[in-house]
Design an enzyme around this catalytic site. Structure first.
Site, mmCIF file in Angstrom:
data_model
loop_
_atom_site.group_PDB
_atom_site.id
_atom_site.type_symbol
_atom_site.label_atom_id
_atom_site.label_comp_id
_atom_site.label_asym_id
_atom_site.label_seq_id
_atom_site.Cartn_x
_atom_site.Cartn_y
_atom_site.Cartn_z
ATOM 1 N N ASP A 164 -68.019 -53.647 -28.425
ATOM 2 C CA ASP A 164 -66.692 -53.213 -28.849
ATOM 3 C C ASP A 164 -66.016 -52.513 -27.677
ATOM 4 O OD1 ASP A 164 -67.091 -54.216 -31.367
ATOM 5 O OD2 ASP A 164 -67.577 -52.284 -32.283
ATOM 6 N N ASP A 175 -64.138 -49.984 -27.642
ATOM 7 C CA ASP A 175 -63.970 -48.532 -27.776
ATOM 8 C C ASP A 175 -65.279 -47.760 -27.634
ATOM 9 O OD1 ASP A 175 -65.165 -49.308 -30.125
ATOM 10 O OD2 ASP A 175 -63.607 -48.535 -31.448
ATOM 11 N N TRP A 222 -62.005 -56.428 -41.345
ATOM 12 C CA TRP A 222 -63.013 -55.486 -40.874
ATOM 13 C C TRP A 222 -64.265 -55.501 -41.750
ATOM 14 C CZ3 TRP A 222 -65.533 -51.376 -43.035
ATOM 15 C CH2 TRP A 222 -66.259 -50.551 -42.162
ATOM 16 N N GLU A 239 -69.697 -58.529 -40.641
ATOM 17 C CA GLU A 239 -70.236 -59.534 -39.727
ATOM 18 C C GLU A 239 -71.501 -59.066 -39.007
ATOM 19 O OE1 GLU A 239 -67.672 -56.947 -37.249
ATOM 20 O OE2 GLU A 239 -67.389 -57.919 -39.195
ATOM 21 N N ASP A 240 -71.571 -57.756 -38.699
ATOM 22 C CA ASP A 240 -72.769 -57.222 -38.044
ATOM 23 C C ASP A 240 -73.972 -57.235 -38.983
ATOM 24 O OD1 ASP A 240 -71.361 -56.675 -35.705
ATOM 25 O OD2 ASP A 240 -70.747 -54.715 -36.424
ATOM 26 N N MET A 278 -67.083 -42.813 -28.546
ATOM 27 C CA MET A 278 -66.096 -43.749 -29.077
ATOM 28 C C MET A 278 -64.685 -43.236 -28.804
ATOM 29 S SD MET A 278 -65.524 -45.118 -33.006
ATOM 30 C CE MET A 278 -66.943 -46.215 -33.006
ATOM 31 N N HIS A 290 -59.187 -43.805 -32.547
ATOM 32 C CA HIS A 290 -58.000 -44.628 -32.824
ATOM 33 C C HIS A 290 -57.886 -44.843 -34.322
ATOM 34 C CE1 HIS A 290 -60.521 -48.207 -33.661
ATOM 35 N NE2 HIS A 290 -61.309 -47.709 -32.736
ATOM 36 N N ARG A 301 -56.812 -47.346 -37.708
ATOM 37 C CA ARG A 301 -57.108 -48.720 -38.120
ATOM 38 C C ARG A 301 -56.081 -49.673 -37.518
ATOM 39 N NH1 ARG A 301 -61.450 -50.404 -40.022
ATOM 40 N NH2 ARG A 301 -61.475 -49.026 -41.835
#
Length: 337
Positions: free
Chosen positions: A186, A188, A248, A251-252, A278, A281, A283
């Site tokens: 990712d 971030d 969101w 998937e992981d 991280m 931020h 959404r």
């Protein structure tokens, strides 16, 4: 008698000096001999590590020793902050001249054991990407990796599909180089310790073990998100990620279940080495929680052989080579609405 002996000794000394002079004259590396001796004499103890550069006198076919399992120039705990406003040019200036176009780097002092593609799914996170590049390139270079950075940018404003972007990154990177290890990250998440090696191992590797957002605690035992590493063989064994998680989440966990169904185990660094910071931020727009994710996770075993790399469909809109990365913009064929 003494006079004769003296004359013989003088002649012998002159002959020896003359022979040594001839030896130096015909030695190809005579300059390097004196220079290296001078460096050994004048280099102070505790001086900073030298920048590794190619030696123009080395023959192209010279065999290098394998890179060590533990890279020698790692620093351990890192100071990471995101308050500074960094531009891409700032990052280019920070990284220096060793990196090659497309975000490629390979050490010149040793022979690497793995070729690593670092895949970053992306949309509308330019400032985050600048921070990520600023910190990750130096870490990856110190880790003596033969690597390339691929930023996979989803075109349009349809529902975001992180997993499909990572499948695309796997596919597109292999068109350029024979990578055998894939790190999915990712944009971030920045590591707080460079001893957390971006390499593949005998087991799929979960690198982002302790994230500050979760108080540096692993949220649950089967988590396999954030930053992960899989060999080419491991990734293909589970048919990659699912292509059908829009929005969101989920998937992981789907990939984690795929690994389990194929008899693989997740390995991790310890909770100190595996710390991450991280970038805060809100959404992202068009990345609302997937309302079907819980139901889809009950169907992983049924779908994994037909939903993944072997069913991947997309269109490449543009491939742009920057010094810091390869930026691939793609149409992921998001559903209407």
């Amino acid at each position: 008698m003494l006079k004769t002996i003296f004359i013989l000794l003088v002649c012998l000394a002159a002959f020896s000096l003359g022979g040594f002079g001839v030896f130096l004259f015909f030695t190809e590396d005579r300059k390097l001999f004196f220079i290296s001796a001078l460096i050994r004499e004048t280099k102070p103890e505790g001086s900073a590590e030298p920048t590794v550069r190619p030696n123009p006198t080395e023959s192209p076919g010279r065999s290098l020793d394998p890179c060590p399992d533990v890279p020698p120039n790692l620093r351990g705990v890192l100071h990471v902050e995101f308050r500074t406003n960094r531009t891409l040019q700032d990052v280019r200036n920070h990284i220096g001249p060793l990196i090659q176009q497309g975000g490629r780097y390979r050490p010149t002092s040793c022979r690497v054991k793995q070729k690593v593609a670092v895949i970053v799914p992306f949309r509308n996170r330019s400032q985050h990407l600048n921070h990520w590049l600023y910190y990750l390139h130096p870490v990856l270079m110190r880790q003596q990796l033969d690597y390339g950075v691929y930023v996979i940018n989803q075109d349009g404003d349809g529902a975001f599909n992180r997993a499909k972007l990572m499948n695309i990154g796997f596919n597109e990177s292999l068109k350029e180089y024979d990578y055998d290890c894939f790190v999915f990250s990712d944009v971030d998440l920045v590591p707080l310790d460079d001893r957390n090696l971006y390499r593949c191992s005998d087991h799929p590797r979960h690198l982002s073990v302790a994230v500050d957002k979760f108080n540096f605690i692993l949220p649950y035992a089967t988590i396999f998100g954030g930053v992960t590493a899989l060999s080419k063989q491991q990734f293909l064994k589970v048919n990659g990620f699912s292509n059908t998680f829009w929005g969101w989440g989920g998937e992981d966990d789907d990939l984690s279940q795929r690994l389990s169904y194929r008899g693989m185990f997740i390995s991790r660094p310890d909770s100190v080495t595996g710390r991450y910071k991280m970038i805060k931020h809100g959404r992202d727009s068009h990345n609302d929680p997937n309302p079907n994710r819980e139901q889809k996770l009950t169907e992983t075993y049924l779908n994994m052989d037909t939903d993944g790399i072997n069913s991947l469909s997309y269109t490449v809109r543009e491939i742009r080579k920057d010094l810091l990365y390869t930026f691939v913009t793609v149409d992921v064929q998001a559903p209407a609405g």
